[in-house]
Scaffold this motif. Structure first.
Motif, PDB file in Angstrom:
ATOM      1  N   VAL A 133       7.262  90.781  -9.143  1.00 34.52           N
ATOM      2  CA  VAL A 133       6.634  89.466  -9.060  1.00 34.52           C
ATOM      3  C   VAL A 133       7.556  88.479  -9.764  1.00 34.52           C
ATOM      4  N   GLU A 134       7.836  87.385  -9.092  1.00 33.71           N
ATOM      5  CA  GLU A 134       8.639  86.324  -9.711  1.00 33.71           C
ATOM      6  C   GLU A 134       7.815  85.044  -9.788  1.00 33.71           C
ATOM      7  N   PRO A 135       7.783  84.389 -10.938  1.00 32.03           N
ATOM      8  CA  PRO A 135       8.359  84.847 -12.194  1.00 32.03           C
ATOM      9  C   PRO A 135       7.511  85.968 -12.802  1.00 32.03           C
ATOM     10  N   PRO A 136       8.143  86.891 -13.544  1.00 30.18           N
ATOM     11  CA  PRO A 136       7.368  87.991 -14.138  1.00 30.18           C
ATOM     12  C   PRO A 136       6.384  87.493 -15.195  1.00 30.18           C
ATOM     13  N   PHE A 137       6.719  86.363 -15.821  1.00 28.61           N
ATOM     14  CA  PHE A 137       5.832  85.777 -16.827  1.00 28.61           C
ATOM     15  C   PHE A 137       5.781  84.272 -16.575  1.00 28.61           C
ATOM     16  N   ALA A 138       4.588  83.779 -16.373  1.00 37.74           N
ATOM     17  CA  ALA A 138       4.453  82.353 -16.045  1.00 37.74           C
ATOM     18  C   ALA A 138       3.413  81.700 -16.934  1.00 37.74           C
ATOM     19  N   LEU A 186       0.375  86.070 -16.428  1.00 39.03           N
ATOM     20  CA  LEU A 186       0.147  84.623 -16.395  1.00 39.03           C
ATOM     21  C   LEU A 186      -0.665  84.198 -17.616  1.00 39.03           C
ATOM     22  N   ILE A 187      -0.151  83.244 -18.346  1.00 41.31           N
ATOM     23  CA  ILE A 187      -0.915  82.618 -19.424  1.00 41.31           C
ATOM     24  C   ILE A 187      -1.349  81.245 -18.943  1.00 41.31           C
ATOM     25  N   VAL A 188      -2.645  80.990 -19.042  1.00 35.93           N
ATOM     26  CA  VAL A 188      -3.168  79.662 -18.718  1.00 35.93           C
ATOM     27  C   VAL A 188      -3.509  79.006 -20.051  1.00 35.93           C
TER      28      VAL A 188
END
Lengths: 367, 535
Positions: free
Chosen positions: B406-411, B522-524
């Motif tokens: 998954v891109e980006p791996p961290f969003a 994913l951090i919201v």
């Protein structure tokens, strides 16, 4: 005749005692805080009611609120932290103004968090961060503590000033008024008349075995009812693994403003964030911490004895003069009232029009 | 034409950043207004005229166009400067052209100028990380050049404007002011000093760039929509000013979009454009190659810079160049219609030994060539070296892909609230072959491009589950676009918290009938209150 005189004096004395008694019975806790936009909010604690919302001149929002010792005037740091305004609590009349910036020196000066009033009510001590604004560049100046006379009127001028450690975040007089505590990397004790460094208590430079230096950063003054300054610290044990919850320690810095006794007490493996703390004027071993949770800490035993969830985040906690009630505030538009013994929520004081307190201090005075 | 021009002017007038504000005003600039005269009149009240067109502070640093524009923004916000958009653009252009950064100096930081979201790069060392990196990206110091005395003045500016800086975490635990004022100026000057060989050899080219007018062939990927190809006509206007007409076609669904725009060239290679692409206004940040024959970069939506596409373009009349191969992967033992997109294509198509090529067709303008490509069941999995004339490209052969990421791996996505728009997060599922060594995540891995995927989110951990983050934080849409919720306080959440969340992201696709899946994180979090051209 003599007897008559005696009787009259006696009667007058009795009357005086009765009056004092009556006055004492009527004395009540008044809460002082700030709210946006530039409001000084005055609340009757027991009545759970805001009694005044005085609009301050200028476009800022208040941060520090420092009551005069007689509880009649509130000195408020506001307007981008560049002014201290003195407001009569009962009338809203402005009686004092100190503009910290010095245009004649091209100096923009901010009151940085720490401010207190001398116990005799004559002087305000404020920690200042000045910067020279020159034509094409800035020049950061040494930070300093500066004293303003409270009888300086609407254009108060400083009477003394000396360099003080950068990042000083809190400052308070002792009860006798002959010591000024500055909480920075370490605690410096200055003679408020001469600036002489009387003593230093180590925090960043502490030599506690197997521990990192503590992070001490509560910026809310709320020691007036107990005379015991408490402020949480966070540190890590260096002899314990990072994945061990016991590695992370929360403790309390304590300064007895009557005796000058300085102490730090580790009370738990960090179980949550505490933004600020206050101690009980009656049970002085009992301290309270606040953020999303309300903590009760036994300072003698060094342990958390009670903890409850709060409805939302609060930055400040203060204690009633009789030690029975807590007032949590500093965020949003309500001050929560909690029983110090049971932590039961026993009331709330809602600010009119939903005005956000926006980190303002909450102070307790007796009137 | 007149109507079109005024529409465009109206669009651009709403832009607040000088770098983008040029086109509507460029024609109004009086020719006699020499830039130094303008600087003297605009800046000379505070900045001392040092002679030879030099001014205190201003003439002792080099910056990107965005960097200079942000400087003028600060003069407006902090010091009450009054300046028209025309003059602002004129000064930015002059300073970026004469005191800019050479291509070699910006190469490692294009992600910042291109506003690519979710890029994480380490700072030079721990001290730079703590002193600069806790508020800025590494690109913020790296995209400006000063000597130690000017870095020191910048330190004074920091504390002068933001006196709480020394109280923040990673400041109050150290003698911040002493480190900032005594160590950092020299450290930064040694890394990002004013003088450089790269700039010395570029500075003439910065004011004498190649003419970019003509026909171009282009390609890129717009995450969420996949790869696209297209063409562009560039017409020259005033010096370093161009108008463009371009059109793209998304290969996944055939969707097309047309665009027209205005471009200004800074520093001889920094292409800054504003186009109307379909119904959207997009900005273009491209770096033009030294010979003026290719460019690379990214375009993004004016109102949401996290959404946009990569861009590579070459001159249509140039030598054979392959920009994109569609599909990116074919199966052994099959016949597949393969199209190469680029420029100068049409002759000498070869896919390597044992691969048959038939029914070759090509566009008259050389922008594509297509053929039926037949592999045998014995064709080994891996990368085929494709030759199209003198151009080379890669086509993957595989029955299965080895893995997906998954891109980006961290969003990070940001809640919206009040006048602050949300920041969305766009994910892509990318397929990979492990390459000759058969091991994942090694240098010989073959990327087979983005896969059409379905998307879901889940609570990342037990805390997120307890907080019901999937319920509150926002919604994942079908194309991998996560749209965060409005901010709080939310009385339905513990402590009336906001709608922050910690989520795992799963992309699922099928490849040759087999499911492929990968996870991201994913951090919201809270609103993005402050947005800068260089963060």
């Amino acid at each position: 005749m003599v007897n008559g005189m005696k009787r009259a004096v006696l009667a007058a004395g009795v009357a005086a005692v009765a009056l004092t008694g009556a006055f004492a019975a009527q004395a009540r806790d008044i809460l002082l805080t700030g709210a946006k936009p530039n409001l000084l909010v005055v609340a009757d604690a027991k009545a759970r009611k805001v009694i005044h919302s005085w609009t301050l001149p200028g476009g800022g929002s208040p941060f520090a609120v420092v009551p005069s010792p007689d509880g009649k005037v509130a000195y408020v740091v506001t307007n981008r932290w560049e002014q201290i305004l003195g407001i009569e609590i009962d009338t809203g009349k402005q009686v004092f103004q100190a503009n910290l910036s010095m245009p004649e020196k091209n100096e923009r000066v901010k009151a940085m968090l720490a401010v207190d009033i001398s116990p005799d009510g004559r002087e305000i001590a404020v920690f200042e961060s000045p910067v020279r604004m020159l034509s094409d560049h800035y020049e950061v100046q040494p930070t300093r503590v500066t004293f303003y006379p409270t009888n300086g009127g609407m254009d108060a001028k400083p009477v003394r000033s000396w360099e003080a450690p950068r990042r000083t975040a809190q400052m308070m007089y002792n009860k006798a008024g002959d010591k000024l505590y500055l909480i920075s990397w370490n605690v410096e004790v200055h003679d408020p008349k001469t600036g002489k460094l009387l003593e230093t208590h180590a925090l960043a430079d502490w030599t506690l075995e197997n521990s990192t230096p503590p992070d001490v950063f509560g910026v809310w003054a709320q020691f007036e009812t107990s005379g015991l300054y408490v402020n949480p610290y966070f540190a890590m044990r260096t002899d314990s693994a990072p994945d061990n919850p016991e590695t992370y320690r929360t403790g309390m810095v304590q300064i007895d403003l009557e005796t000058g006794a300085f102490k730090t007490t580790d009370f738990e493996a960090t179980s949550g964030i505490i933004f600020s703390a206050a101690s009980n004027p009656v049970r002085r071993n009992e301290a309270y911490g606040v953020y999303t949770q309300l903590y009760k800490i036994d300072l003698d035993k060094g342990e958390t004895v009670k903890k409850i969830d709060l409805p939302h985040t609060y930055y400040t906690v203060n204690v009633s003069t009789d030690g029975s009630e807590l007032y949590v505030g500093g965020t949003m538009d309500d001050i929560g009232v909690y029983d110090t013994k049971t932590f039961e929520k026993i009331g709330a004081i809602d600010l009119p029009s939903g005005n956000d307190m926006g980190t303002a201090w909450v102070r307790v005075v007796q009137r | 034409m007149v109507v079109k021009r005024s529409t465009r002017a109206g669009l651009l007038a709403s832009a607040f950043v000088g770098t983008w504000a040029f086109a509507a005003h460029a024609a109004d600039v009086p020719a006699f207004y020499e830039a130094t005269t303008l600087i003297r009149e605009t800046c000379g009240t505070c900045h001392t005229d040092e002679g030879d067109g030099k001014f205190s502070r201003i003439s002792h640093m080099r910056k990107t166009p965005e960097g200079w524009d942000m400087t003028i923004g600060r003069m407006i916000d902090w010091h009450g400067l009054k300046i028209s958009p025309t003059h602002r653009e004129r000064i930015v252009k002059h300073l970026a052209d004469t005191q800019g950064l050479a291509p070699a100096e910006t190469a490692a930081y294009r992600w910042s100028l291109e506003r690519r979201p979710n890029v994480v790069r380490p700072a030079a060392d721990e001290t730079e990380q703590a002193m600069c990196g806790r508020c800025h990206t590494l690109a913020r110091p790296a995209l400006q050049r000063r000597d130690a005395d000017q870095w020191l003045k910048l330190v004074h500016t920091h504390l002068g404007e933001f006196p709480t800086t020394e109280y923040q975490a990673q400041s109050r635990d150290r003698r911040w002011w002493e480190i900032a004022s005594q160590e950092m100026p020299q450290a930064l000057a040694s890394r990002y000093g004013l003088q450089s060989d790269a700039w010395d050899s570029w500075r003439d080219k910065a004011i004498n760039p190649a003419d970019l007018s003509g026909a171009w062939s282009l390609s890129g990927t717009r995450p969420g929509k996949g790869p696209y190809v297209g063409t562009m006509e560039v017409e020259r206007g005033a010096k370093d000013a161009y108008t463009t007409r371009w059109a793209i076609r998304y290969l996944r669904n055939g969707e097309t979009a047309e665009a027209s725009g205005d471009v200004r060239l800074f520093t001889g290679y920094e292409w800054r454009g504003t186009s109307r692409l379909g119904e959207s206004t997009v900005r273009e940040v491209y770096a033009v190659s030294e010979d003026g024959r290719s460019l690379t970069g990214r375009w993004f939506h004016a109102e949401a810079d996290e959404l946009g596409g990569s861009m590579t373009a070459v001159r249509a009349d140039g030598p054979a160049t392959v920009l994109h191969v569609e599909p990116a992967v074919i199966k052994p033992g099959t016949t597949t219609r393969v199209t190469l997109h680029g420029a100068g294509l049409g002759k000498g198509l070869a896919f390597g030994p044992g691969v048959n090529v038939a029914n070759v067709e090509h566009a008259p303008d050389g922008s594509w060539v297509a053929a039926d490509v037949t592999t045998s069941v014995d064709t080994p999995a891996g990368a085929l070296a494709v030759k199209a004339g003198k151009a080379e490209a890669v086509l993957a052969v595989a029955a299965d892909i080895d893995r997906a990421t998954v891109e980006p791996p961290f969003a990070i996505a940001r809640l919206g609230g009040g006048s602050t728009p949300p920041v969305v997060a766009q994910f892509e599922l990318v397929g990979w072959l492990n390459g000759p060594d058969g091991k994942p995540e090694t240098d010989d891995d073959i990327r087979v491009g983005s896969l059409p995927a379905t998307w879901s989110v889940d609570n990342f951990d037990d805390v997120a589950k307890e907080m019901k983050d999937t319920h509150f934080a926002g919604r994942m849409q079908h194309n991998g676009l996560f749209v965060p919720a409005a901010t709080g306080p939310n009385p339905q959440r513990p402590f009336s918290g906001n709608n922050a969340g910690n989520l795992s992201v799963t992309g699922t696709a099928e490849f040759n009938g087999k499911p492929v899946e990968a996870q991201g994180h994913l951090i919201v979090t809270v609103q993005k209150w402050i947005k800068r051209a260089i963060e």
